[in-house]
Design a protein around this motif. Structure first.
Motif, short mmCIF file in Angstrom:
data_model
loop_
_atom_site.label_atom_id
_atom_site.label_comp_id
_atom_site.label_asym_id
_atom_site.label_seq_id
_atom_site.Cartn_x
_atom_site.Cartn_y
_atom_site.Cartn_z
N LEU A 15 0.81 -1.22 0.00
CA LEU A 15 0.00 0.00 0.00
C LEU A 15 0.84 1.27 0.00
CD1 LEU A 15 -2.64 -1.21 2.60
CD2 LEU A 15 -2.89 -1.14 0.12
N SER A 16 1.98 1.24 0.69
CA SER A 16 2.84 2.43 0.77
C SER A 16 4.23 2.01 1.22
CB SER A 16 2.24 3.49 1.72
OG SER A 16 2.08 2.95 3.03
N ASP A 17 5.10 2.97 1.43
CA ASP A 17 6.50 2.73 1.78
C ASP A 17 6.63 2.49 3.29
OD1 ASP A 17 9.22 2.91 2.36
OD2 ASP A 17 9.59 4.56 0.97
N PRO A 18 7.06 1.30 3.72
CA PRO A 18 7.15 1.03 5.15
C PRO A 18 8.30 1.75 5.85
CG PRO A 18 8.03 -0.81 3.90
CD PRO A 18 7.45 0.14 2.90
N PHE A 19 9.15 2.46 5.10
CA PHE A 19 10.14 3.32 5.72
C PHE A 19 9.58 4.70 6.02
CE2 PHE A 19 12.75 0.07 3.73
CZ PHE A 19 13.71 -0.17 4.71
N ARG A 20 8.37 4.98 5.53
CA ARG A 20 7.74 6.29 5.75
C ARG A 20 6.41 6.19 6.48
NH1 ARG A 20 9.30 9.53 0.12
NH2 ARG A 20 11.49 8.89 0.14
N GLU A 21 5.84 4.99 6.50
CA GLU A 21 4.58 4.73 7.18
C GLU A 21 4.79 3.54 8.11
OE1 GLU A 21 2.01 6.65 6.68
OE2 GLU A 21 2.72 7.74 4.89
N PRO A 22 3.92 3.34 9.11
CA PRO A 22 4.04 2.15 9.96
C PRO A 22 4.10 0.89 9.10
CG PRO A 22 2.45 3.67 10.89
CD PRO A 22 2.83 4.23 9.54
N ALA A 23 5.07 0.03 9.39
CA ALA A 23 5.38 -1.09 8.50
C ALA A 23 4.16 -1.97 8.23
CB ALA A 23 6.51 -1.92 9.09
N GLU A 24 3.39 -2.29 9.25
CA GLU A 24 2.28 -3.23 9.07
C GLU A 24 1.05 -2.58 8.47
OE1 GLU A 24 1.65 -5.73 12.48
OE2 GLU A 24 3.81 -5.89 12.85
N GLU A 25 1.08 -1.24 8.31
CA GLU A 25 0.03 -0.55 7.57
C GLU A 25 0.44 -0.37 6.11
OE1 GLU A 25 -1.00 3.12 9.48
OE2 GLU A 25 -1.19 2.17 11.47
N ALA A 26 1.75 -0.23 5.88
CA ALA A 26 2.24 -0.02 4.53
C ALA A 26 2.13 -1.29 3.69
CB ALA A 26 3.69 0.47 4.57
N LEU A 27 2.45 -2.42 4.31
CA LEU A 27 2.31 -3.73 3.66
C LEU A 27 1.40 -4.58 4.53
CD1 LEU A 27 4.99 -2.71 2.24
CD2 LEU A 27 5.61 -5.12 2.07
N ARG A 28 0.43 -5.21 3.89
CA ARG A 28 -0.51 -6.06 4.63
C ARG A 28 -0.51 -7.46 4.05
NH1 ARG A 28 -6.01 -2.70 4.63
NH2 ARG A 28 -6.78 -4.83 4.92
N ILE A 29 -0.66 -8.44 4.92
CA ILE A 29 -0.81 -9.83 4.49
C ILE A 29 -2.29 -10.16 4.54
CG2 ILE A 29 -0.26 -12.23 5.02
CD1 ILE A 29 2.39 -11.20 6.21
N GLU A 30 -2.87 -10.34 3.35
CA GLU A 30 -4.31 -10.52 3.23
C GLU A 30 -4.63 -12.01 3.20
OE1 GLU A 30 -5.95 -7.87 3.48
OE2 GLU A 30 -4.96 -6.21 2.43
N ASP A 31 -5.48 -12.44 4.12
CA ASP A 31 -5.91 -13.85 4.17
C ASP A 31 -6.99 -14.11 3.12
OD1 ASP A 31 -4.40 -15.17 6.17
OD2 ASP A 31 -5.50 -14.08 7.71
N ASP A 32 -6.96 -15.31 2.55
CA ASP A 32 -7.99 -15.76 1.62
C ASP A 32 -8.20 -14.75 0.49
OD1 ASP A 32 -9.82 -17.57 0.59
OD2 ASP A 32 -11.49 -16.82 1.80
N TRP A 33 -7.11 -14.37 -0.11
CA TRP A 33 -7.14 -13.48 -1.28
C TRP A 33 -6.75 -14.25 -2.51
CZ3 TRP A 33 -5.59 -7.77 -2.03
CH2 TRP A 33 -6.47 -6.94 -1.34
N GLY A 34 -6.72 -13.54 -3.60
CA GLY A 34 -6.29 -14.17 -4.84
C GLY A 34 -5.76 -13.14 -5.83
#
Length: 430
Positions: A15-34
């Motif tokens: 979603l965004s840069d984890p060096f500029r935003e909270p890491a777990e908000e910038a990248l998310r691990i989505e369950d049951d996606w495709g």
């Protein structure tokens, strides 16, 4: 036209840069996606149930609890050093003279170059790497070999003929004029063809005369859309050597800058021992720095200042630097980046490590509009990670409190066994 393919499992959502935003908000691990793949691109990504409904003709491949990630992007490598990886006990200059130069002499043989090119792309694909930016040798045949092999696989690749006209064996030296002529011919042959890009490639200032650097700077000015890759401030004795060869230069970076080789499409490998002026100019021009952690520890170069450079807003990619780097695996490279961060007192979150190996490196290559994240319209380059690939990793994953703990265990202990599948251009590699 073949039916689209639907990959289901857990999906890394950038979603965004984890060096500029909270890491777990910038990248998310989505369950049951495709992720839906169609004609070599990502046609859709989202909840698996929605994709099954919206793409009823898609062929589903269910990866369960595996993590579907963007394919890894290796922003600095030397494919001709494949056969000499993990050679013992040398620092940079000795490494070049003892191992690298003798091996690179062999790449005047087009058959040998083709053999190593195929071996290298097999090894990197097995480790989940889908895009590579690599140095070749001074031989045009070495460029043709890796470009042809990548083209046959539908793979995105950046490569360039290494240019050296001094401080190298006679069989590995060109001239200022031949470096310009050969590079121009190769650029015109390969740049922009299918998924291939050309990078102008002076090895580093000690092996190029000012005339050669100026000739390559002129060629870059003629083709500013090309990347330019080289090395910068890898070891302290190297920096001293550069100062002796370029006594009028303000610093190492100035040996490139004064010859037209500093710009927003520049890639500067290592960049460990930078002076303040160099950091300012790199940031001002928008150039990219490429962190090569396994190489930096294996050859004893030093500790990259990830936290400080990221805080400055520098563009930073991640790379194996094979064969000075000791692994073809971007997982091992991420683990080494974490360890170097620890030694500097700034440990990296798993989300930051994955960012560096995917979108961060894609940004360094100016290709983040095509690769490095999973979203509609991007090229269908993916790696599927088994987060319990060995008994040691599995028992740790079972104790994890959340998905990021699972991922971190695979980053720190994983290797090619963790790669369930590598997708390049919408097709399974290998």
């Amino acid at each position: 036209m073949p039916d689209p393919t639907l990959l289901t499992g857990r999906v890394l959502n950038t979603l965004s840069d984890p060096f500029r935003e909270p890491a777990e908000e910038a990248l998310r691990i989505e369950d049951d996606w495709g992720v839906v793949l169609e004609r070599g691109r990502i046609a859709a990504a989202g909840p698996a149930g929605d994709l099954r409904r919206d793409w009823p003709t898609a062929t589903e491949i269910a990866y369960g609890r595996d993590l579907i990630c963007p394919g890894f992007v290796d922003a600095h490598a030397h494919y001709p050093q494949t056969a000499i990886i993990a050679s013992w006990g040398k620092r940079l200059i000795d490494w070049l003279n003892s191992y690298t130069f003798p091996e690179e002499m062999r790449f005047g043989d087009a058959d040998y170059a083709a053999e190593i090119a195929a071996r290298y792309l097999d090894l990197t694909a097995a480790n989940g790497t889908t895009t590579i930016c690599t140095f070749c040798t001074i031989h045009p045949a070495s460029v043709d070999a890796i470009m042809s092999e990548a083209q046959s696989r539908g793979q995105r690749l950046v490569a360039g003929k290494t240019c050296m006209d001094r401080n190298a064996p006679e069989g590995l030296k060109d001239t200022a004029q031949s470096a310009y002529d050969d590079s121009k011919a190769l650029l015109e042959k390969w740049h922009g063809r299918d998924r291939l890009s050309y990078a102008l490639t002076p090895r580093f200032s000690p092996t190029s005369t000012p005339d050669q650097l100026s000739a390559l700077g002129a060629l870059w000015a003629e083709h500013p859309d090309c990347l330019m890759q080289t090395h910068l401030s890898e070891q302290t004795d190297e920096i001293d050597w550069v100062k002796s060869l370029y006594p009028s230069a303000r610093d190492y970076l100035d040996t490139y800058e004064s010859h037209g080789l500093l710009g927003p499409n520049g890639l500067y490998g290592h960049a460990i021992h930078l002076e303040a002026r160099e950091r300012d100019r790199l940031k001002e021009t928008g150039a990219a720095l490429v962190h090569c952690p396994t190489s930096n520890t294996f050859i004893g170069s030093g500790l990259f200042d990830m936290a400080g450079l990221a805080d400055e807003g520098q563009r930073i990619g991640l790379a194996t630097d094979t064969g000075g780097g000791s692994s073809f695996s971007m997982l091992r490279t991420m683990a080494a980046a974490y360890e170097i961060g620890q030694l500097r007192g700034t440990p990296l979150h798993a989300a930051q490590l994955l960012w560096l190996a995917t979108r961060g490196s894609a940004q360094a290559l100016r290709m983040d509009d095509r690769i490095g994240s999973i979203r509609t319209g991007m090229e269908a380059d993916l790696v599927v990670l088994d987060l319990g690939s060995t008994p040691a990793i599995q028992q740790r994953a079972e104790r994890a409190d959340d998905a990021w703990e699972e991922v971190f265990a695979t980053i720190m202990m994983g290797d090619d066994r963790a790669v369930r599948a590598t997708w390049i251009g919408g097709k399974v590699a290998g």
